[in-house]
Design a protein around this motif. Sequence first.
Motif, PDB file in Angstrom:
ATOM      1  N   THR A  12       5.668   4.035 -23.145  1.00 10.09           N
ATOM      2  CA  THR A  12       5.451   4.584 -21.803  1.00 10.09           C
ATOM      3  C   THR A  12       4.915   3.542 -20.820  1.00 10.09           C
ATOM      4  O   THR A  12       4.741   3.846 -19.640  1.00 10.09           O
ATOM      5  CB  THR A  12       4.467   5.776 -21.844  1.00 10.09           C
ATOM      6  OG1 THR A  12       3.185   5.307 -22.291  1.00 10.09           O
ATOM      7  CG2 THR A  12       4.974   6.878 -22.755  1.00 10.09           C
ATOM      8  N   LEU A  13       4.661   2.329 -21.303  1.00 13.17           N
ATOM      9  CA  LEU A  13       4.135   1.284 -20.434  1.00 13.17           C
ATOM     10  C   LEU A  13       5.250   0.701 -19.565  1.00 13.17           C
ATOM     11  O   LEU A  13       6.399   0.591 -19.994  1.00 13.17           O
ATOM     12  CB  LEU A  13       3.515   0.155 -21.262  1.00 13.17           C
ATOM     13  CG  LEU A  13       2.317   0.521 -22.141  1.00 13.17           C
ATOM     14  CD1 LEU A  13       1.903  -0.681 -22.988  1.00 13.17           C
ATOM     15  CD2 LEU A  13       1.159   1.012 -21.297  1.00 13.17           C
ATOM     16  N   GLY A  14       4.889   0.289 -18.368  1.00 13.09           N
ATOM     17  CA  GLY A  14       5.826  -0.426 -17.508  1.00 13.09           C
ATOM     18  C   GLY A  14       6.076  -1.819 -18.058  1.00 13.09           C
ATOM     19  O   GLY A  14       5.365  -2.300 -18.946  1.00 13.09           O
ATOM     20  N   SER A  15       7.079  -2.504 -17.529  1.00 12.81           N
ATOM     21  CA  SER A  15       7.459  -3.819 -18.066  1.00 12.81           C
ATOM     22  C   SER A  15       6.322  -4.842 -17.959  1.00 12.81           C
ATOM     23  O   SER A  15       6.098  -5.614 -18.884  1.00 12.81           O
ATOM     24  CB  SER A  15       8.719  -4.344 -17.388  1.00 12.81           C
ATOM     25  OG  SER A  15       8.501  -4.524 -15.999  1.00 12.81           O
ATOM     26  N   LYS A  16       5.596  -4.838 -16.858  1.00 15.65           N
ATOM     27  CA  LYS A  16       4.504  -5.803 -16.702  1.00 15.65           C
ATOM     28  C   LYS A  16       3.326  -5.464 -17.600  1.00 15.65           C
ATOM     29  O   LYS A  16       2.627  -6.355 -18.083  1.00 15.65           O
ATOM     30  CB  LYS A  16       4.086  -5.911 -15.238  1.00 15.65           C
ATOM     31  CG  LYS A  16       5.166  -6.562 -14.390  1.00 15.65           C
ATOM     32  CD  LYS A  16       4.731  -6.770 -12.965  1.00 15.65           C
ATOM     33  CE  LYS A  16       5.834  -7.497 -12.196  1.00 15.65           C
ATOM     34  NZ  LYS A  16       5.370  -7.951 -10.892  1.00 15.65           N
ATOM     35  N   GLN A  17       3.114  -4.176 -17.854  1.00 16.90           N
ATOM     36  CA  GLN A  17       2.067  -3.774 -18.800  1.00 16.90           C
ATOM     37  C   GLN A  17       2.452  -4.176 -20.223  1.00 16.90           C
ATOM     38  O   GLN A  17       1.598  -4.575 -21.011  1.00 16.90           O
ATOM     39  CB  GLN A  17       1.836  -2.267 -18.727  1.00 16.90           C
ATOM     40  CG  GLN A  17       1.213  -1.810 -17.434  1.00 16.90           C
ATOM     41  CD  GLN A  17       1.199  -0.295 -17.345  1.00 16.90           C
ATOM     42  OE1 GLN A  17       2.172   0.379 -17.678  1.00 16.90           O
ATOM     43  NE2 GLN A  17       0.072   0.236 -16.893  1.00 16.90           N
ATOM     44  N   ARG A  18       3.737  -4.084 -20.556  1.00 15.36           N
ATOM     45  CA  ARG A  18       4.194  -4.509 -21.884  1.00 15.36           C
ATOM     46  C   ARG A  18       4.001  -6.005 -22.078  1.00 15.36           C
ATOM     47  O   ARG A  18       3.655  -6.465 -23.160  1.00 15.36           O
ATOM     48  CB  ARG A  18       5.648  -4.105 -22.123  1.00 15.36           C
ATOM     49  CG  ARG A  18       5.807  -2.618 -22.404  1.00 15.36           C
ATOM     50  CD  ARG A  18       7.180  -2.270 -22.932  1.00 15.36           C
ATOM     51  NE  ARG A  18       8.281  -2.721 -22.107  1.00 15.36           N
ATOM     52  CZ  ARG A  18       8.848  -2.022 -21.120  1.00 15.36           C
ATOM     53  NH1 ARG A  18       8.389  -0.817 -20.835  1.00 15.36           N
ATOM     54  NH2 ARG A  18       9.854  -2.516 -20.445  1.00 15.36           N
ATOM     55  N   VAL A  19       4.213  -6.790 -21.019  1.00 16.49           N
ATOM     56  CA  VAL A  19       3.975  -8.230 -21.113  1.00 16.49           C
ATOM     57  C   VAL A  19       2.494  -8.488 -21.392  1.00 16.49           C
ATOM     58  O   VAL A  19       2.147  -9.304 -22.237  1.00 16.49           O
ATOM     59  CB  VAL A  19       4.433  -8.969 -19.831  1.00 16.49           C
ATOM     60  CG1 VAL A  19       4.013 -10.427 -19.863  1.00 16.49           C
ATOM     61  CG2 VAL A  19       5.947  -8.855 -19.666  1.00 16.49           C
ATOM     62  N   ALA A  20       1.620  -7.773 -20.706  1.00 12.37           N
ATOM     63  CA  ALA A  20       0.177  -7.925 -20.932  1.00 12.37           C
ATOM     64  C   ALA A  20      -0.182  -7.529 -22.359  1.00 12.37           C
ATOM     65  O   ALA A  20      -0.983  -8.202 -23.015  1.00 12.37           O
ATOM     66  CB  ALA A  20      -0.621  -7.093 -19.926  1.00 12.37           C
TER      67      ALA A  20
END
Length: 190
Positions: free
Chosen positions: A42-50
């Motif tokens: 459910t994370l956005g792409s930038k949250q997944r990178v983090a």
Amino acid sequence: MLKFPRTIRLDPSDTFVFERAAEPGEWAVSGAFVFWNQNPATLGSKQRVALRSGFLGINSLGWSTLAIVTEASEAERQAMIERLATQLLEKFGAPDAEAARLAAEEEIAFAASLCDHPPQTLLAVQRNVEGGEIRERFRTLKARPVAADADRLHTHASAFTYHEVEGDVEPAEEVDLRGLIRTNAKTDRT
């Protein structure tokens, strides 16, 4: 002297791969706790990178791809604990000041345990979720020795061309930073 990680920015990539980039020179912790009890799907792409590769700056709660081992005083360590405890209480819903302080002490102690290297050693993290648990792998990056006859102009072309990885290495997801920069530059011009 004690040693702790600080955020470092070798190029501007952190400013566009993360929702919020840490300021260079912030004291840092792993930051995996930010993703506790969250579904990675459910994370956005930038949250997944983090989640995959970020260190958390204590002051800004921004992310940094790399951290650098830095010496610190006991007073600085205490200030880190107090600042992180405040963040845990205000931004992450810690039940009370005592619980926030205990969690902050644990996070700061873990961050210090990553710094059993000479000052100025770069640190990188790789995280994945296995069986519902976050697994972290930390690596150190050190400069390669430069050959005596090497063209010095080319040895500093990119911060990522002269580093070796020590420690466990798994195939990593590749990010085309140059492509992102070109795409970003084209977008900025239009």
